[in-house]
Design an enzyme around this catalytic site. Structure first.
Site, PDB file in Angstrom:
ATOM      1  N   MET A  85       0.825  -1.197   0.000  1.00 34.23           N
ATOM      2  CA  MET A  85       0.000   0.000   0.000  1.00 34.23           C
ATOM      3  C   MET A  85       0.862   1.250   0.000  1.00 34.23           C
ATOM      4  O   MET A  85       0.550   2.253  -0.637  1.00 34.23           O
ATOM      5  CB  MET A  85      -0.915  -0.001   1.222  1.00 34.23           C
ATOM      6  CG  MET A  85      -1.802   1.236   1.341  1.00 34.23           C
ATOM      7  SD  MET A  85      -3.058   1.320   0.054  1.00 34.23           S
ATOM      8  CE  MET A  85      -4.242   0.126   0.664  1.00 34.23           C
ATOM      9  N   HIS A  94     -10.010  -0.647   3.612  1.00 35.70           N
ATOM     10  CA  HIS A  94     -10.496  -1.859   2.967  1.00 35.70           C
ATOM     11  C   HIS A  94     -11.042  -2.862   3.984  1.00 35.70           C
ATOM     12  O   HIS A  94     -10.622  -2.912   5.143  1.00 35.70           O
ATOM     13  CB  HIS A  94      -9.380  -2.516   2.166  1.00 35.70           C
ATOM     14  CG  HIS A  94      -8.091  -2.625   2.921  1.00 35.70           C
ATOM     15  ND1 HIS A  94      -7.898  -3.498   3.958  1.00 35.70           N
ATOM     16  CD2 HIS A  94      -6.938  -1.931   2.799  1.00 35.70           C
ATOM     17  CE1 HIS A  94      -6.677  -3.356   4.432  1.00 35.70           C
ATOM     18  NE2 HIS A  94      -6.068  -2.420   3.755  1.00 35.70           N
ATOM     19  N   TYR A 127      21.160 -10.275  23.082  1.00 36.79           N
ATOM     20  CA  TYR A 127      20.021 -11.179  23.173  1.00 36.79           C
ATOM     21  C   TYR A 127      20.062 -11.918  24.516  1.00 36.79           C
ATOM     22  O   TYR A 127      21.131 -12.159  25.066  1.00 36.79           O
ATOM     23  CB  TYR A 127      20.071 -12.266  22.097  1.00 36.79           C
ATOM     24  CG  TYR A 127      20.284 -11.831  20.683  1.00 36.79           C
ATOM     25  CD1 TYR A 127      19.225 -11.789  19.791  1.00 36.79           C
ATOM     26  CD2 TYR A 127      21.562 -11.504  20.210  1.00 36.79           C
ATOM     27  CE1 TYR A 127      19.415 -11.432  18.462  1.00 36.79           C
ATOM     28  CE2 TYR A 127      21.766 -11.137  18.886  1.00 36.79           C
ATOM     29  CZ  TYR A 127      20.693 -11.107  18.021  1.00 36.79           C
ATOM     30  OH  TYR A 127      20.883 -10.754  16.719  1.00 36.79           O
ATOM     31  N   HIS A 146      13.366 -15.915  16.187  1.00 39.04           N
ATOM     32  CA  HIS A 146      13.919 -17.222  16.550  1.00 39.04           C
ATOM     33  C   HIS A 146      12.850 -18.019  17.306  1.00 39.04           C
ATOM     34  O   HIS A 146      13.112 -18.579  18.365  1.00 39.04           O
ATOM     35  CB  HIS A 146      15.164 -17.043  17.436  1.00 39.04           C
ATOM     36  CG  HIS A 146      16.304 -16.376  16.754  1.00 39.04           C
ATOM     37  ND1 HIS A 146      17.334 -15.766  17.431  1.00 39.04           N
ATOM     38  CD2 HIS A 146      16.586 -16.204  15.434  1.00 39.04           C
ATOM     39  CE1 HIS A 146      18.201 -15.253  16.583  1.00 39.04           C
ATOM     40  NE2 HIS A 146      17.762 -15.504  15.356  1.00 39.04           N
ATOM     41  N   ASN A 160      21.914 -18.795  18.134  1.00 35.75           N
ATOM     42  CA  ASN A 160      20.872 -18.804  17.106  1.00 35.75           C
ATOM     43  C   ASN A 160      20.463 -20.240  16.812  1.00 35.75           C
ATOM     44  O   ASN A 160      21.296 -21.134  16.753  1.00 35.75           O
ATOM     45  CB  ASN A 160      21.395 -18.148  15.824  1.00 35.75           C
ATOM     46  CG  ASN A 160      21.850 -16.724  16.043  1.00 35.75           C
ATOM     47  OD1 ASN A 160      22.719 -16.483  16.877  1.00 35.75           O
ATOM     48  ND2 ASN A 160      21.300 -15.795  15.302  1.00 35.75           N
TER      49      ASN A 160
END
Length: 768
Positions: A80, A176, A622, A702, A745
């Protein structure tokens, strides 16, 4: 994967129906051959036809909608924001239209340049309205374009609420009611009859093989085929699905591997080449140095359009679009203490299999050198002053406290590799494996506890798209942490409220098993993801590499030549340069691990301090193994997957430990001359910074635990053989079975787990 939630404003609209791909069809009213789709929910057809040329500034379009559609929009670039939007609606016996453009999530305004001409076969009757139009100066706009020789994504918008003034082409209108997407291969839309169409005649008749009316299938447009049964149907060609398909076919089983997206790397048929890499046929998914552009591209067709998080819908799944950080599992990653069954604890034989197929590297440049390492050098000074030691990380998987080392990846030969370049290549070479892409699986077909097959959107695979199993056959769901739960919900498996959401969806409800066959399991619950905080710094030694802004269209020429000639240099690696870990004992007696990732550049800078943008770098901190915060994944009324409960820092001790880790990282800044932290700057404490951090921007993508493995159906979804509880032959092998976050990770843990799951499933009695 890098923290990406700060970039959510760049995502296109999130669709509410299944992804589709345009196919040729003949409009029976005017004889024109369009390339398009029919949205199966609202029964609106969208089509275009282009002149037969390598360049063009115009096209003919068509929208056929039921009279209940009060206005329809078509965004030519799939978003959009920043794309040319065509809107149309009926007004009496005429169609009113306009070209619009939006720069934010506001009402799109009139856009100068395009000329829209209504063609004679347009009509309005008691049941439908059809808008056939010529759109001139419509293939290029501010920030985007249509390449007649390439591919693209269109977005559609539907509303059953009338515009404010139907007679005014520039009328305002409400948001919409629904929206969705479809892919298109523009050469398929080119037609030698284009000039005839402009004159109102059909020109040379099309081949009789082209169907009348658009098709809603994403692959074959031919007649429904008789179904071929398989020993194993693997749903999803991400890391879990690719390893499963390879090992199952290696064992001689007849395997069908289904992927809802399309190709990725050039080796798999991908064609989305960087402009400077076309001569070498290197796609965005081949060149490691293009990783950051995955989140800023104006045509991000690789992201799943039915979740509001970054999930890869293409061959390779997340491994084709992540930062490729790759850590071999350590002992704690498969420990019963975090929920793994005891039989999974000895991961090493399976990790060894993985390493043999896919070794890691911390120097991916083929000349053996490391590049753009200034940020690693600066941060190593910080860490050494805190008692850290430098190691080769994957040579010491169990050493994850007060250590740092160069980032390790699953790249091979200077290009992105992962399971696509390894496991998939051996699997696809076998005659007993069939691979189909652009196939969406909505549910498994079952009779009570027995799975009979899967339902797809591709009728070339079987009547109504249903693919059956051979006797004693099995289905493996590897659709990812958002895709697998949605398939389970639509199969009548999961919490009652989620199955009821499916029951309330008019399209999906018709195929839902009867309520007395629902299987109540904690699907989508117990979800965790690393909360991550970005700290942004400057240092005079840093080369921020233009914050990766030019690597797609105009990277540094010397780096281009070095990479093209020898797969060496900056572009042979992704942006992460250094990683570090530290263990913390929480006040609740639980040990948590903090991980750091260092990279030049920054996703976002918020500061009152003057700074040199060419000298910025980021440390992302993290919280991983040991984290206690949990959330929940589910679906909304349109069956879009989403986080019903965010999983970040819902536990107070998690937050305390993360803050301690942040303080520790910056505690030795004065030891590094010239180092300045600019986000947060000196007007804000770390506590204030974390408190002000939007929880959703802590997302690391993750996600684990949505279909966790365990010993009881009351707390887990799959048993120690990865089989869904209370089913006979349904298995899950993807990140959703991982019960808790690993130390690093998760992709290394996931691929080792897939190796182990393949071994267990093949050894399990009662199979094909």
């Amino acid at each position: 994967m890098k923290t990406t939630s700060l970039l959510l404003s760049l995502l296109p609209l999130i669709g509410s129906v299944y992804s589709q791909v345009a196919a040729p069809y003949v409009d029976s009213g005017n004889g024109f051959v369009f390339d398009g789709i029919t949205d199966p929910v609202h029964e609106v057809s969208y089509g275009i036809v282009l002149p037969q040329a390598s360049t063009s500034s115009e096209f003919i379009g068509e929208i056929v909608a039921p009279i209940d559609a009060k206005w329809i929009g078509l965004a030519l670039g799939g978003a959009m924001i920043g794309d040319l939007l065509l809107v149309a609606w009926p007004n009496g016996n005429k169609i009113v239209s306009s070209a619009r453009y939006a720069t934010g999530y506001t009402l799109p305004t009139a856009y100068a340049g395009p000329t829209i001409t209504t063609l004679p076969s347009s009509l309005v009757n008691s049941t439908h309205w059809k808008f056939v139009f010529r759109c001139q100066n419509c293939t290029s706009w501010n920030g985007g374009s249509i390449d007649p020789t390439g591919t693209g994504v269109f977005a559609w918008a539907f509303s059953d609420v009338a515009v404010d003034d139907p007679s005014d082409p520039n009328s305002s209108f409400a948001e919409h009611t629904d929206f969705g997407f479809f892919g298109i291969n523009f050469p398929d839309a080119q037609n030698s009859n284009y000039q005839s169409y402009l004159q109102g005649n059909a020109g040379t008749p099309p081949p009789t093989s082209i169907p009348s009316g658009p098709t809603s299938t994403t692959t074959s447009t031919g007649p429904t085929a008789s179904a071929t049964p398989f020993d194993y149907i693997v749903v999803g060609a991400g890391p879990g699905g690719l390893i499963m398909a390879d090992r199952l076919s290696e064992a001689g089983k007849k395997v069908l591997l289904l992927e809802r997206g399309g190709p990725s790397t050039a080796q798999t048929g991908g064609t989305y080449d960087a402009p400077w890499a076309k001569s070498a046929n290197l796609t965005k998914f081949d060149v490691p140095g293009l990783f950051e552009t995955l989140f800023t591209d104006t045509n991000p067709f690789w992201w799943c359009k039915d979740t509001n998080f970054f999930a890869g819908c293409l061959l390779g799944g997340g491994t084709s679009v992540n930062g490729a950080l790759y850590w071999y599992p350590n002992t704690q990653d498969f420990s019963p203490a975090i929920g793994w069954p005891g039989s999974w604890a000895n991961h090493q034989p399976f990790t060894n299999k993985l390493k043999q197929r896919l070794p890691s590297t911390d120097h991916p440049s083929q000349d053996g050198q490391r590049y753009l390492e200034q940020s690693a050098s600066v941060v190593s000074q910080l860490l050494q002053a805190q008692g850290y030691s430098q190691i080769t990380i994957n040579d010491n998987p169990d050493s994850k406290d007060h250590v740092f080392g160069f980032s390790a990846f699953d790249f091979l030969n200077g290009q992105r590799a992962g399971p696509v370049a390894t496991y998939f290549q051996t699997a696809i070479a076998r005659k007993n494996l069939v691979y189909k892409d652009h196939v969406y699986v909505s549910q498994v077909i079952r009779n009570g506890s027995t799975i009979l097959g899967v339902r797809t959107n591709d009728t070339s695979l079987g009547p109504n798209g249903i693919v059956p199993l051979n006797p004693n056959g099995r289905v493996i769901l590897s659709a990812g942490s958002f895709g697998t739960p949605r398939i389970l919900f639509q199969s009548g498996i999961g919490p009652t409220d989620m199955i009821q959401a499916v029951q309330s969806n008019p399209t999906a409800a018709a195929n839902l098993p009867p309520q007395n066959q629902w299987i109540n399991l904690p699907v989508g619950q117990n979800v965790s993801d690393n909360p991550s905080i970005n700290l942004v710094f400057t240092h005079p030694s840093i080369d921020a590499y233009d914050n990766w802004a030019n690597v797609w269209s105009n990277p540094r020429e010397a780096d281009v030549q070095q990479y093209l000639q020898s797969r060496s240099g900056v572009l042979a690696s992704a942006s992460p340069k250094l990683n570090f870990w530290r263990a913390y004992s929480g006040s609740d007696g639980i040990t948590r691990y903090a991980q750091g990732t260092v990279r030049p550049g920054a996703a976002s800078v918020n500061t009152s301090v003057a700074y040199n943008a060419s000298q910025i770098f980021t440390i992302t901190v993290y919280l991983s193994h040991g984290i206690q915060s949990r959330g929940r994944i589910g679906v909304d009324a349109a069956l879009n997957a989403k986080a019903l409960v965010n999983p970040w820092l819902t536990n107070a001790v998690d937050k305390t430990v993360l803050l301690q880790a942040l303080h520790d990282v910056v505690s030795t800044m004065k030891n590094v001359q010239g180092l300045t932290m600019i986000t947060p700057d000196n007007t804000m404490t770390l506590e204030q910074y974390v408190d002000a951090y939007d929880p959703a921007t802590m997302c690391s993508n993750h996600w684990v635990g949505a279909a966790k493995i365990g010993s009881s159906a009351s707390t887990a979804v799959v048993d120690e053989n990865a089989k869904v509880f209370n089913t006979d032959n349904l298995f899950i092998v993807d990140a959703s079975i991982i019960p808790a976050l690993p130390v690093g990770n998760p992709q290394g843990v996931l691929m080792s787990a897939a190796e182990q799951a393949a071994s267990k499933i093949l050894a399990l009695a009662g199979g094909p």
